[in-house]
Scaffold this motif. Structure first.
Motif, short mmCIF file in Angstrom:
data_model
loop_
_atom_site.label_atom_id
_atom_site.label_comp_id
_atom_site.label_asym_id
_atom_site.label_seq_id
_atom_site.Cartn_x
_atom_site.Cartn_y
_atom_site.Cartn_z
N ILE A 1 12.97 18.74 -4.93
CA ILE A 1 12.06 17.60 -5.02
C ILE A 1 12.18 16.74 -3.77
CG2 ILE A 1 11.55 15.46 -6.27
CD1 ILE A 1 12.44 16.82 -8.82
N TRP A 2 13.41 16.42 -3.40
CA TRP A 2 13.62 15.54 -2.24
C TRP A 2 13.16 16.21 -0.96
CZ3 TRP A 2 14.46 10.75 -3.63
CH2 TRP A 2 15.08 10.49 -4.85
N LEU A 3 13.42 17.51 -0.82
CA LEU A 3 12.98 18.22 0.38
C LEU A 3 11.46 18.29 0.45
CD1 LEU A 3 15.55 21.17 0.52
CD2 LEU A 3 15.49 19.12 1.95
N SER A 4 10.81 18.44 -0.70
CA SER A 4 9.35 18.54 -0.72
C SER A 4 8.68 17.24 -0.32
CB SER A 4 8.88 18.95 -2.12
OG SER A 4 9.42 20.19 -2.51
N LEU A 5 9.37 16.13 -0.56
CA LEU A 5 8.77 14.84 -0.25
C LEU A 5 8.63 14.62 1.26
CD1 LEU A 5 10.57 12.54 -2.83
CD2 LEU A 5 8.23 13.41 -2.94
N LEU A 6 9.47 15.28 2.05
CA LEU A 6 9.44 15.07 3.50
C LEU A 6 8.13 15.53 4.14
CD1 LEU A 6 13.14 15.97 4.39
CD2 LEU A 6 12.12 13.71 4.02
N PRO A 7 7.68 16.78 3.89
CA PRO A 7 6.39 17.17 4.49
C PRO A 7 5.22 16.39 3.90
CG PRO A 7 7.19 18.89 3.01
CD PRO A 7 8.32 17.93 3.20
N ILE A 8 5.34 15.97 2.63
CA ILE A 8 4.29 15.15 2.03
C ILE A 8 4.17 13.82 2.76
CG2 ILE A 8 3.64 13.88 -0.05
CD1 ILE A 8 4.85 16.17 -1.69
N ALA A 9 5.31 13.18 2.98
CA ALA A 9 5.31 11.90 3.68
C ALA A 9 4.84 12.07 5.12
CB ALA A 9 6.71 11.29 3.65
N ALA A 10 5.22 13.17 5.76
CA ALA A 10 4.81 13.41 7.14
C ALA A 10 3.30 13.59 7.24
CB ALA A 10 5.52 14.65 7.69
N LEU B 1 7.93 4.75 4.77
CA LEU B 1 9.23 4.64 4.09
C LEU B 1 9.07 4.08 2.68
CD1 LEU B 1 11.50 3.29 6.98
CD2 LEU B 1 11.48 5.59 6.00
N ALA B 2 8.18 3.09 2.52
CA ALA B 2 7.94 2.54 1.18
C ALA B 2 7.34 3.60 0.27
CB ALA B 2 7.01 1.33 1.28
N MET B 3 6.41 4.36 0.80
CA MET B 3 5.79 5.44 0.03
C MET B 3 6.83 6.48 -0.36
SD MET B 3 2.91 8.18 1.26
CE MET B 3 2.62 9.66 0.30
N LEU B 4 7.67 6.86 0.60
CA LEU B 4 8.69 7.88 0.36
C LEU B 4 9.67 7.42 -0.71
CD1 LEU B 4 9.65 10.67 1.29
CD2 LEU B 4 11.02 9.53 3.04
N LEU B 5 10.07 6.17 -0.65
CA LEU B 5 11.01 5.62 -1.63
C LEU B 5 10.42 5.64 -3.04
CD1 LEU B 5 13.64 4.17 -2.36
CD2 LEU B 5 12.52 2.01 -1.76
N PHE C 1 0.83 -1.20 0.00
CA PHE C 1 0.00 0.00 0.00
C PHE C 1 0.87 1.26 0.00
CE2 PHE C 1 -3.58 -2.55 2.06
CZ PHE C 1 -4.30 -2.62 0.88
N GLY C 2 1.99 1.20 0.71
CA GLY C 2 2.90 2.35 0.71
C GLY C 2 3.45 2.62 -0.67
N ALA C 3 3.83 1.56 -1.38
CA ALA C 3 4.34 1.71 -2.74
C ALA C 3 3.25 2.25 -3.66
CB ALA C 3 4.87 0.38 -3.25
N PHE C 4 2.03 1.73 -3.50
CA PHE C 4 0.92 2.19 -4.33
C PHE C 4 0.59 3.65 -4.08
CE2 PHE C 4 -3.79 2.62 -4.79
CZ PHE C 4 -3.82 2.57 -6.18
N HIS C 5 0.58 4.05 -2.81
CA HIS C 5 0.33 5.44 -2.47
C HIS C 5 1.44 6.34 -3.02
CE1 HIS C 5 -2.28 4.17 1.23
NE2 HIS C 5 -2.87 3.95 0.07
N GLY C 6 2.67 5.85 -2.97
CA GLY C 6 3.77 6.64 -3.49
C GLY C 6 3.73 6.80 -4.99
#
Length: 215
Positions: free
Chosen positions: A42-51, A166-170, A14-19
């Protein structure tokens, strides 16, 4: 069957699918990177999204833990299956509707709030409830015979949320980076997968999983 490891693999899946779903945030991260012409953005923006996404999933954990205090595990699984079925049918017939309260130019605080609201509105937390219940059941059976305090499986579900995030973030990071490097936003005008429709079917599939777990 996969046994006790199944719910953990489901959380990762589900994490991979959400990502992979652009509606969960990587499209915004890509947009900010293209606007500022910096891959680091891009990488910095992913942090608040994942949070924000993790917060929405964590609320699902809280609801599960509260539910386990007042109802049996099979009862919660049947309730979850019913709610997922209804929500999946709703999304199936309304997959073309999107929240439009925010534009493409956003800051990190906006990304956090937007990600939380998007994950909540699309039922991301609801989707993982069957897997969370599976984790709770595995933790409960693994500690059978031991005296315990509090709701069973709480620690395991917290770990499951972390792995899910973590899976989503990756996957989000890999997808955004690949599109940024190879295509830019032009790919979205040429090749587009209707993830909202896929999302509706995924919710219905999750309802089926919850029902099977309850049997």
């Amino acid at each position: 069957m996969l046994g006790p490891i199944g719910p953990w693999l489901a959380m990762l899946g589900f994490g991979a699918f959400h990502g992979l779903n652009p509606g969960m945030g990587w499209l915004f991260a890509l947009s900010l990177g293209l606007q500022q012409q910096r891959e680091r953005v891009i990488w910095l923006s992913l942090l608040p999204i994942a949070a924000g996404h993790a917060l929405a999933i964590s609320l699902a954990v809280v609801l599960v833990l509260l539910g386990l205090r007042v109802a049996s595990l099979p009862t919660l699984q049947w309730i979850t299956a019913g709610v997922l079925l209804l929500f999946g049918l709703y999304k199936l017939f309304n997959y073309y509707r999107h929240p439009r309260w925010v534009g493409m130019k956003v800051g990190f605080r906006d990304l956090f709030l937007w990600s939380f609201l998007m994950a909540t509105a699309h039922g991301a937390g609801l989707m993982v409830v069957p897997a969370l219940l599976g984790v709770a059941a595995g933790m409960e059976s693994g500690h059978a015979g031991h005296a315990g305090h509090g709701a069973p499986g709480g620690g395991g579900m917290l770990v499951a949320v972390i792995l899910h995030t973590l899976a989503m973030l990756l996957v989000m990071g890999t997808t955004a980076w690949f599109v940024y490097r190879k295509f830019g936003l032009a790919i979205l005008r040429q090749q587009w997968v209707n993830f909202d429709l896929i999302w509706a079917f995924a919710l219905l599939a999750a309802a089926g999983i919850a029902a099977l777990m309850a049997l």
